[in-house]
Design a protein around this motif. Structure first.
Motif, mmCIF file in Angstrom:
data_model
loop_
_atom_site.group_PDB
_atom_site.id
_atom_site.type_symbol
_atom_site.label_atom_id
_atom_site.label_comp_id
_atom_site.label_asym_id
_atom_site.label_seq_id
_atom_site.Cartn_x
_atom_site.Cartn_y
_atom_site.Cartn_z
ATOM 1 N N GLU A 133 0.819 -1.208 0.000
ATOM 2 C CA GLU A 133 0.000 0.000 0.000
ATOM 3 C C GLU A 133 0.856 1.261 0.000
ATOM 4 O OE1 GLU A 133 -1.980 -3.420 2.011
ATOM 5 O OE2 GLU A 133 -0.066 -2.402 2.267
ATOM 6 N N ARG A 134 2.085 1.141 0.452
ATOM 7 C CA ARG A 134 2.980 2.296 0.523
ATOM 8 C C ARG A 134 3.872 2.414 -0.698
ATOM 9 N NH1 ARG A 134 4.768 2.090 6.939
ATOM 10 N NH2 ARG A 134 2.671 1.639 7.756
ATOM 11 N N GLY A 135 3.651 1.520 -1.668
ATOM 12 C CA GLY A 135 4.435 1.574 -2.893
ATOM 13 C C GLY A 135 5.729 0.797 -2.835
ATOM 14 N N GLY A 136 6.008 0.126 -1.716
ATOM 15 C CA GLY A 136 7.229 -0.660 -1.607
ATOM 16 C C GLY A 136 7.059 -2.058 -2.189
ATOM 17 N N LYS A 137 8.140 -2.805 -2.190
ATOM 18 C CA LYS A 137 8.096 -4.169 -2.707
ATOM 19 C C LYS A 137 7.405 -5.089 -1.710
ATOM 20 C CE LYS A 137 12.271 -3.959 -5.585
ATOM 21 N NZ LYS A 137 13.617 -4.562 -5.836
ATOM 22 N N LEU A 138 6.691 -6.080 -2.240
ATOM 23 C CA LEU A 138 6.087 -7.095 -1.386
ATOM 24 C C LEU A 138 7.180 -7.952 -0.765
ATOM 25 C CD1 LEU A 138 3.173 -8.354 -3.667
ATOM 26 C CD2 LEU A 138 3.024 -6.719 -1.783
ATOM 27 N N PHE A 139 6.949 -8.384 0.472
ATOM 28 C CA PHE A 139 7.909 -9.283 1.128
ATOM 29 C C PHE A 139 8.079 -10.531 0.274
ATOM 30 C CE2 PHE A 139 9.004 -12.868 3.792
ATOM 31 C CZ PHE A 139 10.060 -12.363 4.541
ATOM 32 N N SER A 140 9.311 -10.908 0.031
ATOM 33 C CA SER A 140 9.578 -12.049 -0.840
ATOM 34 C C SER A 140 10.807 -12.811 -0.372
ATOM 35 C CB SER A 140 9.791 -11.575 -2.284
ATOM 36 O OG SER A 140 10.150 -12.657 -3.111
ATOM 37 N N LEU A 141 10.737 -14.125 -0.492
ATOM 38 C CA LEU A 141 11.897 -14.974 -0.197
ATOM 39 C C LEU A 141 12.792 -15.143 -1.418
ATOM 40 C CD1 LEU A 141 10.154 -17.768 1.920
ATOM 41 C CD2 LEU A 141 11.516 -15.830 2.749
ATOM 42 N N GLY A 142 12.308 -14.701 -2.565
ATOM 43 C CA GLY A 142 13.127 -14.758 -3.772
ATOM 44 C C GLY A 142 13.581 -16.160 -4.112
ATOM 45 N N ARG A 143 14.834 -16.276 -4.483
ATOM 46 C CA ARG A 143 15.360 -17.568 -4.927
ATOM 47 C C ARG A 143 15.503 -18.560 -3.774
ATOM 48 N NH1 ARG A 143 19.675 -13.974 -5.050
ATOM 49 N NH2 ARG A 143 21.517 -14.527 -3.797
ATOM 50 N N PHE A 144 15.397 -18.073 -2.530
ATOM 51 C CA PHE A 144 15.489 -18.982 -1.386
ATOM 52 C C PHE A 144 14.132 -19.584 -1.024
ATOM 53 C CE2 PHE A 144 18.895 -15.829 -0.757
ATOM 54 C CZ PHE A 144 19.983 -16.675 -0.752
ATOM 55 N N GLY A 145 13.085 -19.196 -1.759
ATOM 56 C CA GLY A 145 11.734 -19.616 -1.415
ATOM 57 C C GLY A 145 11.565 -21.120 -1.355
ATOM 58 N N ILE A 146 12.037 -21.834 -2.368
ATOM 59 C CA ILE A 146 11.853 -23.285 -2.402
ATOM 60 C C ILE A 146 12.599 -23.955 -1.256
ATOM 61 C CG2 ILE A 146 12.442 -25.367 -3.699
ATOM 62 C CD1 ILE A 146 11.591 -24.010 -6.217
ATOM 63 N N VAL A 147 13.820 -23.500 -0.988
ATOM 64 C CA VAL A 147 14.616 -24.110 0.091
ATOM 65 C C VAL A 147 13.948 -23.884 1.443
ATOM 66 C CG1 VAL A 147 16.831 -24.050 1.289
ATOM 67 C CG2 VAL A 147 16.764 -23.856 -1.200
ATOM 68 N N VAL A 148 13.536 -22.650 1.710
ATOM 69 C CA VAL A 148 12.878 -22.333 2.983
ATOM 70 C C VAL A 148 11.558 -23.076 3.099
ATOM 71 C CG1 VAL A 148 11.816 -20.485 4.338
ATOM 72 C CG2 VAL A 148 13.986 -20.083 3.172
ATOM 73 N N ASN A 149 10.812 -23.127 2.010
ATOM 74 C CA ASN A 149 9.522 -23.820 2.006
ATOM 75 C C ASN A 149 9.696 -25.311 2.262
ATOM 76 O OD1 ASN A 149 6.604 -23.292 -0.145
ATOM 77 N ND2 ASN A 149 6.833 -24.521 1.673
ATOM 78 N N ALA A 150 10.686 -25.909 1.619
ATOM 79 C CA ALA A 150 10.944 -27.340 1.805
ATOM 80 C C ALA A 150 11.332 -27.630 3.257
ATOM 81 C CB ALA A 150 12.043 -27.817 0.852
ATOM 82 N N ALA A 151 12.155 -26.749 3.832
ATOM 83 C CA ALA A 151 12.547 -26.924 5.228
ATOM 84 C C ALA A 151 11.321 -26.831 6.143
ATOM 85 C CB ALA A 151 13.576 -25.868 5.621
ATOM 86 N N ALA A 152 10.408 -25.903 5.834
ATOM 87 C CA ALA A 152 9.188 -25.753 6.635
ATOM 88 C C ALA A 152 8.314 -26.997 6.544
ATOM 89 C CB ALA A 152 8.413 -24.522 6.169
ATOM 90 N N VAL A 153 8.209 -27.578 5.365
ATOM 91 C CA VAL A 153 7.400 -28.781 5.179
ATOM 92 C C VAL A 153 7.992 -29.958 5.941
ATOM 93 C CG1 VAL A 153 6.674 -30.515 3.484
ATOM 94 C CG2 VAL A 153 6.392 -28.077 2.987
ATOM 95 N N LEU A 154 9.296 -30.169 5.809
ATOM 96 C CA LEU A 154 9.955 -31.279 6.508
ATOM 97 C C LEU A 154 9.822 -31.123 8.019
ATOM 98 C CD1 LEU A 154 13.195 -31.685 4.351
ATOM 99 C CD2 LEU A 154 11.220 -33.218 4.440
ATOM 100 N N TYR A 155 10.038 -29.905 8.505
ATOM 101 C CA TYR A 155 9.886 -29.654 9.939
ATOM 102 C C TYR A 155 8.450 -29.941 10.386
ATOM 103 C CZ TYR A 155 8.765 -27.111 14.165
ATOM 104 O OH TYR A 155 8.273 -26.787 15.397
ATOM 105 N N GLY A 156 7.483 -29.437 9.632
ATOM 106 C CA GLY A 156 6.089 -29.601 10.011
ATOM 107 C C GLY A 156 5.669 -31.054 10.063
ATOM 108 N N ILE A 157 6.047 -31.829 9.057
ATOM 109 C CA ILE A 157 5.686 -33.250 9.038
ATOM 110 C C ILE A 157 6.347 -33.984 10.193
ATOM 111 C CG2 ILE A 157 5.939 -35.397 7.739
ATOM 112 C CD1 ILE A 157 5.636 -33.733 5.176
ATOM 113 N N GLY A 158 7.623 -33.672 10.438
ATOM 114 C CA GLY A 158 8.321 -34.304 11.558
ATOM 115 C C GLY A 158 7.676 -33.987 12.890
ATOM 116 N N MET A 159 7.255 -32.742 13.078
ATOM 117 C CA MET A 159 6.659 -32.364 14.344
ATOM 118 C C MET A 159 5.251 -32.941 14.496
ATOM 119 S SD MET A 159 7.453 -31.079 17.156
ATOM 120 C CE MET A 159 8.970 -30.191 16.780
#
Length: 529
Positions: free
Chosen positions: A433-459
């Motif tokens: 809304e302020r004209g700035g960039k949206l928060f983004s994980l960029g090229r690290f998105g898949i790695v961070v997402n995969a880590a979140a999935v593995l952690y979640g399933i394990g827990m």
């Protein structure tokens, strides 16, 4: 096939947030009165380290000894991976009932419906679990709070009954605040969080002046094993941290009531979790360093209240316990608020019983009052289980965290699949809304997402594993031993039956939406962005 809605020019008097919401197909009904700090407070108070660490410290220590401390940074790291993904979604889909909304847009409406259903059940039970924590605190502040009998222990008949009385009174008060309007809720919540942060700092500082041993205590397993033999106790003790570090997504739940949500919500989700992780870790560390004894058994049964009253005296300890009681109250309020927004979000899509009534917003208060009442009544009903069935209530509140993790996985798994297909495609077109960039994980998105999935399933596996020492320590009821599996199965079965009633309506919902945030209008001279 992804679509990007074309937004009509805003009608006179409409703000950019209202136009943004219409792009998702919803007319603005909720009032945008929540700022950055109140948004942060929503997530921080749901986690509520003063409430949950005080309530569950004894559990973690009893199973893992002092070295259970290391479960905290591990769980925090895993949940931070989840939070990073949630922050990216909050910037693109600033909608109430975010877990439901995110899941159905990333996968399909059916999976989204079940994510929302699981979240509603978990939030109702979690409200009851938070409210019952008053019994751990209030009778220690003043014996007059023990209204029923003389034994305040939650496992005793009188203590369990008194816990229901205190918890029901608290839920009635939080319900009243919630139906009174979002502004009052935000003021109460923000004030409570400020006091909680002060309390956390006070606990850490005061106990540092009363340490008995050095930080090396966190390497002591308490005689519960070493090497591979300690893995089992360590995994069980990790449930304490897993119970605590949830709910940081509440800032996303209130997106439609937050000003500049695409800018604010992602940041407050991460700040709430970071503050909780740092504060909670410090509390655990100084408590272990300051405990009068690690071997007399009191730390494993009385937990942090024992450390405070023994080190700071009855007066100093009670003052801090008052702060803990306030934290319990705002934690209950925050969870109930999040649950009511989830119900409201699904009801306006017409996929819940009595959707017409549940989707109404009081024009005077700007609040969905009936969903808050439903959550309050449901939580009070869950509290009644604690009368004479303390073991069953403990098992119930433990398993509700499994449901929260399942709901989170119903977001992170579809998100990972979508990332593999190129999500988000509209990255370059979006702006806050302020004209700035949206928060983004960029090229690290898949790695961070995969880590979140593995952690979640394990827990999920760790939380739901049928352990007698967790769910049926007395060994008297076979169904408690397998309660995690039975309860999750029953919740999903009930959800499946409810889903059959609304399957046709669910099928009409738009399952996917790659939504590009509209570039806001230029800020006029003299205005603040």
């Amino acid at each position: 096939m992804s679509t990007t809605p074309t937004l009509a020019p805003p009608p006179a008097g409409d703000g950019a947030d209202a136009v943004d919401l219409r792009g998702f197909g919803y007319e603005p009904k909720l009032r945008r009165s929540i700022g950055s700090y109140a948004s942060f407070a929503a997530g921080f108070s749901f986690v509520s380290i003063l409430t949950t660490v005080f309530q569950l410290f004894a559990f973690g220590f009893s199973f893992g000894g002092p070295a259970f401390f290391w479960t905290w940074p591990l769980v925090f790291a895993g949940q931070f991976m989840v939070a990073l993904n949630f922050a990216e979604l909050a910037a693109r889909y600033p909608l109430s009932g975010c877990i439901y909304q995110w899941s159905r847009r990333l996968s399909n409406a059916t999976i989204g419906w079940f994510a929302g259903w699981v979240m509603i059940v978990a939030q109702i039970v979690t409200v009851a679990a938070a409210a019952i924590a008053l019994q751990v605190v209030l009778p220690q502040i003043w014996s007059g709070f023990q209204l029923v009998g003389g034994d305040p222990a939650l496992t005793s008949t009188s203590g369990a009954t008194n816990a229901v009385v205190l918890g029901s009174v608290l839920i009635a008060l939080t319900t009243l605040v919630n139906v009174s309007g979002v502004r009052l809720m935000a003021i109460v919540n923000s004030t409570g969080v400020t006091l909680e942060i002060i309390g956390v700092a006070a606990v850490v500082i005061l106990l540092l002046f009363n340490v008995e041993r050095g930080p090396g205590v966190v390497f002591d397993t308490g005689g519960l094993g070493s090497g591979l033999s300690y893995v089992g106790p360590f995994l069980v003790s990790a449930l304490m941290a897993a119970y605590v570090v949830v709910g940081f997504d509440s800032a996303g739940e209130l997106s439609e009531e937050t000003r500049d949500p695409r800018h604010i919500a992602p940041r407050t989700i991460l700040r709430a979790l970071a503050a909780s992780g740092i504060g909670g870790g410090l509390m655990l560390l100084v408590a272990l360093m300051a405990a009068p004894s690690l071997t007399d058994g009191r730390l494993a049964t009385e937990g942090l209240p024992y450390v405070l009253t023994s080190r700071l005296g009855q007066t100093g300890g009670r003052v801090l316990l008052v702060d803990v009681a306030i934290a319990v109250a705002v934690c209950t309020l925050a969870i109930q608020t999040a649950g009511s927004r989830m119900i409201f979000s699904m009801a306006r899509d017409g996929v819940l019983p009595f959707s017409g009534a549940l989707s109404k917003v009081n024009p005077r208060t700007g609040t969905p009052a009936l969903p808050a009442i439903v959550v309050g009544v449901g939580a009070a009903a869950v509290l009644l289980v604690n009368i004479g069935q303390a073991a069953l209530f403990t098992a119930l509140t433990s398993v509700c965290i499994v449901l929260l993790y399942i709901a989170y996985a119903l977001v992170t798994v579809p998100l990972l699949i979508r990332r593999g297909r190129g999500w988000p495609r509209s990255e370059g077109a979006g702006a806050t809304e302020r004209g700035g960039k949206l928060f983004s994980l960029g090229r690290f998105g898949i790695v961070v997402n995969a880590a979140a999935v593995l952690y979640g399933i394990g827990m999920i596996l760790n939380l739901g594993w049928p352990r007698q020492e967790v769910y049926d320590p007395a060994g008297t009821h076979w169904y408690l031993h397998y309660f995690s599996l039975l309860f999750v199965g029953a919740a999903l079965l009930a959800g499946a039956l409810a889903y059959l009633r609304y399957r046709a309506r669910v099928a009409t919902l738009h399952p996917r939406l790659d939504f590009a945030a509209p570039v806001p209008a230029p800020v006029a001279a003299g205005e603040t962005a």
